[in-house]
Write a protein that holds these residues in place. Structure first.
Motif, PDB file in Angstrom:
ATOM      1  N   GLY A 194     -20.357  11.967 -50.503  1.00  0.00           N
ATOM      2  CA  GLY A 194     -19.881  10.632 -50.193  1.00  0.00           C
ATOM      3  C   GLY A 194     -20.744   9.854 -49.231  1.00  0.00           C
ATOM      4  N   LYS A 195     -21.887  10.410 -48.860  1.00  0.00           N
ATOM      5  CA  LYS A 195     -22.769   9.735 -47.917  1.00  0.00           C
ATOM      6  C   LYS A 195     -24.137   9.501 -48.539  1.00  0.00           C
ATOM      7  N   GLU A 196     -24.873   8.598 -47.924  1.00  0.00           N
ATOM      8  CA  GLU A 196     -26.222   8.324 -48.400  1.00  0.00           C
ATOM      9  C   GLU A 196     -27.182   9.418 -47.918  1.00  0.00           C
ATOM     10  N   ARG A 197     -28.234   9.567 -48.670  1.00  0.00           N
ATOM     11  CA  ARG A 197     -29.273  10.513 -48.263  1.00  0.00           C
ATOM     12  C   ARG A 197     -29.930  10.033 -46.980  1.00  0.00           C
ATOM     13  N   GLU A 198     -30.229  10.971 -46.094  1.00  0.00           N
ATOM     14  CA  GLU A 198     -30.872  10.614 -44.837  1.00  0.00           C
ATOM     15  C   GLU A 198     -32.027  11.547 -44.539  1.00  0.00           C
ATOM     16  N   GLY A 199     -33.014  11.013 -43.870  1.00  0.00           N
ATOM     17  CA  GLY A 199     -34.148  11.836 -43.459  1.00  0.00           C
ATOM     18  C   GLY A 199     -33.777  12.708 -42.284  1.00  0.00           C
ATOM     19  N   VAL A 200     -34.207  13.941 -42.304  1.00  0.00           N
ATOM     20  CA  VAL A 200     -33.909  14.888 -41.246  1.00  0.00           C
ATOM     21  C   VAL A 200     -35.151  15.152 -40.396  1.00  0.00           C
ATOM     22  N   SER A 201     -36.239  15.442 -41.064  1.00  0.00           N
ATOM     23  CA  SER A 201     -37.473  15.776 -40.360  1.00  0.00           C
ATOM     24  C   SER A 201     -38.630  15.608 -41.317  1.00  0.00           C
ATOM     25  N   CYS A 202     -39.811  15.380 -40.768  1.00  0.00           N
ATOM     26  CA  CYS A 202     -41.001  15.355 -41.602  1.00  0.00           C
ATOM     27  C   CYS A 202     -42.194  15.808 -40.785  1.00  0.00           C
ATOM     28  N   ALA A 237     -44.892  15.813 -36.082  1.00  0.00           N
ATOM     29  CA  ALA A 237     -43.575  15.957 -36.689  1.00  0.00           C
ATOM     30  C   ALA A 237     -42.609  14.919 -36.144  1.00  0.00           C
ATOM     31  N   TYR A 238     -41.615  14.649 -36.948  1.00  0.00           N
ATOM     32  CA  TYR A 238     -40.547  13.700 -36.587  1.00  0.00           C
ATOM     33  C   TYR A 238     -39.207  14.374 -36.852  1.00  0.00           C
ATOM     34  N   TYR A 239     -38.226  14.079 -35.987  1.00  0.00           N
ATOM     35  CA  TYR A 239     -36.859  14.565 -36.186  1.00  0.00           C
ATOM     36  C   TYR A 239     -35.880  13.428 -35.950  1.00  0.00           C
ATOM     37  N   ARG A 240     -34.837  13.398 -36.755  1.00  0.00           N
ATOM     38  CA  ARG A 240     -33.790  12.430 -36.448  1.00  0.00           C
ATOM     39  C   ARG A 240     -33.073  12.893 -35.196  1.00  0.00           C
ATOM     40  N   ASP A 241     -32.503  11.934 -34.465  1.00  0.00           N
ATOM     41  CA  ASP A 241     -31.940  12.240 -33.153  1.00  0.00           C
ATOM     42  C   ASP A 241     -30.899  13.352 -33.198  1.00  0.00           C
ATOM     43  N   SER A 242     -30.085  13.367 -34.234  1.00  0.00           N
ATOM     44  CA  SER A 242     -28.969  14.315 -34.272  1.00  0.00           C
ATOM     45  C   SER A 242     -29.405  15.769 -34.432  1.00  0.00           C
ATOM     46  N   VAL A 243     -30.676  16.001 -34.782  1.00  0.00           N
ATOM     47  CA  VAL A 243     -31.131  17.385 -34.967  1.00  0.00           C
ATOM     48  C   VAL A 243     -32.188  17.787 -33.949  1.00  0.00           C
ATOM     49  N   LYS A 244     -32.602  16.846 -33.112  1.00  0.00           N
ATOM     50  CA  LYS A 244     -33.631  17.165 -32.113  1.00  0.00           C
ATOM     51  C   LYS A 244     -33.152  18.290 -31.197  1.00  0.00           C
ATOM     52  N   GLY A 245     -34.032  19.239 -30.953  1.00  0.00           N
ATOM     53  CA  GLY A 245     -33.689  20.380 -30.118  1.00  0.00           C
ATOM     54  C   GLY A 245     -32.992  21.493 -30.867  1.00  0.00           C
ATOM     55  N   ARG A 246     -32.565  21.236 -32.089  1.00  0.00           N
ATOM     56  CA  ARG A 246     -31.881  22.269 -32.881  1.00  0.00           C
ATOM     57  C   ARG A 246     -32.696  22.678 -34.102  1.00  0.00           C
ATOM     58  N   PHE A 247     -33.399  21.731 -34.709  1.00  0.00           N
ATOM     59  CA  PHE A 247     -34.178  21.994 -35.920  1.00  0.00           C
ATOM     60  C   PHE A 247     -35.658  21.983 -35.580  1.00  0.00           C
ATOM     61  N   THR A 248     -36.411  22.838 -36.262  1.00  0.00           N
ATOM     62  CA  THR A 248     -37.859  22.877 -36.092  1.00  0.00           C
ATOM     63  C   THR A 248     -38.524  22.969 -37.458  1.00  0.00           C
ATOM     64  N   MET A 307     -33.150  25.886 -38.669  1.00  0.00           N
ATOM     65  CA  MET A 307     -31.976  25.145 -38.211  1.00  0.00           C
ATOM     66  C   MET A 307     -31.119  26.059 -37.346  1.00  0.00           C
ATOM     67  N   ASN A 308     -31.006  25.728 -36.080  1.00  0.00           N
ATOM     68  CA  ASN A 308     -30.205  26.494 -35.135  1.00  0.00           C
ATOM     69  C   ASN A 308     -29.021  25.671 -34.648  1.00  0.00           C
ATOM     70  N   SER A 309     -28.079  26.353 -34.053  1.00  0.00           N
ATOM     71  CA  SER A 309     -26.898  25.688 -33.490  1.00  0.00           C
ATOM     72  C   SER A 309     -26.272  24.737 -34.506  1.00  0.00           C
ATOM     73  N   LEU A 310     -26.083  25.228 -35.695  1.00  0.00           N
ATOM     74  CA  LEU A 310     -25.589  24.381 -36.782  1.00  0.00           C
ATOM     75  C   LEU A 310     -24.171  23.904 -36.510  1.00  0.00           C
ATOM     76  N   LYS A 311     -23.922  22.685 -36.963  1.00  0.00           N
ATOM     77  CA  LYS A 311     -22.619  22.040 -36.784  1.00  0.00           C
ATOM     78  C   LYS A 311     -22.032  21.719 -38.155  1.00  0.00           C
ATOM     79  N   PRO A 312     -20.731  21.569 -38.251  1.00  0.00           N
ATOM     80  CA  PRO A 312     -20.130  21.198 -39.543  1.00  0.00           C
ATOM     81  C   PRO A 312     -20.734  19.921 -40.125  1.00  0.00           C
ATOM     82  N   GLU A 313     -21.125  19.013 -39.277  1.00  0.00           N
ATOM     83  CA  GLU A 313     -21.709  17.765 -39.780  1.00  0.00           C
ATOM     84  C   GLU A 313     -23.113  17.938 -40.352  1.00  0.00           C
TER      85      GLU A 313
END
Length: 119
Positions: A42-50, A58-69, A83-89
């Motif tokens: 139900g949501k649009e595709r979003e960029g996570v990292s590149c 490298a680039y990370y979206r704010d919501s994954v900074k410090g958790r994804f590498t 992907m560390n410290s994963l959240k339901p979102e």
């Protein structure tokens, strides 16, 4: 023929970790920027990292900074997303994609791998 194949998705509890891999064939990663995207129901595709493979920037979206590498393995022609410290979102289908640095358009896409974060 260019192919991107994702793997590593699955079901994980909140706070857990997963490592996604994107195996590329038919192209040399050094000449591309590789991105990870996700799309939740139900949501649009979003960029996570590149990552620009040639210089490692490298680039990370704010919501994954410090958790994804994001990382690259040129010998295996693979880009991974730890992907560390994963959240339901973070639950979504994750896709990798490739583009030439000279363009903003990702021309090659994988088929996606499902990540579910739930207790």
């Amino acid at each position: 023929q260019v192919q991107l194949v994702e793997s590593g998705g699955g079901l994980v509890q909140p706070g857990g970790s997963l490592r996604l891999s994107c195996a590329a064939s038919g192209l040399v990663l050094d000449y591309y920027t590789i991105g990870w995207f996700r799309q939740a129901p139900g949501k649009e595709r979003e960029g996570v990292s590149c990552v620009s493979v040639s210089d490692g920037s490298a680039y990370y979206r704010d919501s994954v900074k410090g958790r994804f590498t994001i990382s690259t393995d040129n010998a295996k022609n693979t880009v991974s997303l730890q992907m560390n410290s994963l959240k339901p979102e973070d639950t979504a289908v994750y896709y990798c994609a490739a583009r030439r640095p000279s363009t903003l358009r990702y021309g090659y896409w994988g088929q996606g791998t499902q990540v579910i974060v739930s207790s």
